[in-house]
Scaffold this active site. Structure first.
Site, PDB file in Angstrom:
ATOM      1  N   LEU A   3       0.813  -1.215   0.000  1.00 57.18           N
ATOM      2  CA  LEU A   3       0.000   0.000   0.000  1.00 57.18           C
ATOM      3  C   LEU A   3       0.846   1.265   0.000  1.00 57.18           C
ATOM      4  CD1 LEU A   3      -2.908   1.294   0.565  1.00 57.18           C
ATOM      5  CD2 LEU A   3      -2.178   1.301   2.958  1.00 57.18           C
ATOM      6  N   TYR A   4       1.991   1.211   0.670  1.00 59.90           N
ATOM      7  CA  TYR A   4       2.791   2.416   0.914  1.00 59.90           C
ATOM      8  C   TYR A   4       3.395   2.965  -0.372  1.00 59.90           C
ATOM      9  CZ  TYR A   4       2.682   0.694   5.764  1.00 59.90           C
ATOM     10  OH  TYR A   4       2.297   0.241   6.995  1.00 59.90           O
ATOM     11  N   SER A   5       3.557   4.289  -0.473  1.00 61.54           N
ATOM     12  CA  SER A   5       3.550   5.224   0.650  1.00 61.54           C
ATOM     13  C   SER A   5       2.146   5.722   0.967  1.00 61.54           C
ATOM     14  CB  SER A   5       4.450   6.404   0.333  1.00 61.54           C
ATOM     15  OG  SER A   5       4.047   7.036  -0.876  1.00 61.54           O
TER      16      SER A   5
END
Length: 229
Positions: free
Chosen positions: A52-54
């Site tokens: 998912l990041y950032s």
């Protein structure tokens, strides 16, 4: 630096784990490299990230943090020096740019794992975690439990898919994140009943201001040897 075992594995992880969710949004790759080098120099050997990041989650930055870590591992040629954890994004309105589905499926899990391996430029992930439940539950600080009807329990399927990646050596161990006591106990019960991979850790909010972990999960972590990240 102090070290502790990761769950009931023989892996020693630093008590300080380096979180990475700002890289690619608030931090550049050069700044991320500097933080990684500094942490490793101080004895930190545990790095946590997620597909998912950032954050905040946006299509434009999806996977950027894993990509930065992969570039660092490639540049430093030091994969054996770090314990690397990442996570599969859960279904939700704010993750439709990743996969537009309301449930975890075998293909969902496969796509996520293969994508993380590719971005991280590694052959294996030490700790692969379910980022949050697909069902309605009290996570991310939610209160006032609202029961969800019609949800189909697919915990066993998830463990069976993850087992295949463990057999191939692409995942070493699994963990869960933002889970409830019922969720953890259900995972562990199925693991014991069917000989499936066992969760080694639970990554949940815990601080002086967020102490709900102590209510039910702390006892389970100790009795079941499933540590808190």
């Amino acid at each position: 630096m102090q070290y502790r075992k990761l769950g009931n594995t023989d892996i020693d992880v630093s008590v300080i784990c380096l979180g990475t969710m700002t890289w690619g949004e608030q931090n550049t790759q050069d700044e991320a490299f500097e933080q990684l080098d500094y942490a490793l120099d101080k004895g930190v050997n545990f790095i946590d990230t997620a597909e998912l990041y950032s954050t905040p989650a946006r299509a434009e930055t999806y996977g950027s943090t894993e990509t930065i870590i992969g570039n660092w591992l490639s540049a430093r040629q030091n994969r054996e020096k770090v314990i690397l954890g990442t996570k599969i994004a859960g279904p939700g309105d704010y993750t439709k740019h990743i996969r537009d589905t309301k449930i975890y499926t075998p293909q969902y899990l496969q796509d996520a794992i293969e994508g993380s391996l590719r971005r991280l430029q590694t052959d294996y992930i030490d700790l692969y975690q379910i980022h949050w439940p697909e069902r309605s539950a009290n996570f991310f600080g939610t209160r006032g439990y609202k029961h969800q009807t019609g949800w189909e329990d697919n915990f066993k399927m998830r463990l069976e898919v993850l087992a295949k990646f463990i057999e191939k050596g692409q995942i070493k161990h699994i963990g869960i994140s933002n889970e409830t006591p019922w969720g953890l106990m259900h995972y562990l019960r199925l693991s014991d009943q069917f000989g499936l991979p066992r969760a080694m850790s639970v990554q949940n909010p815990y601080s002086l201001l967020a102490r709900s972990y102590e209510i039910g999960l702390a006892e389970m972590s100790i009795r079941e040897n499933c540590g808190l990240l």
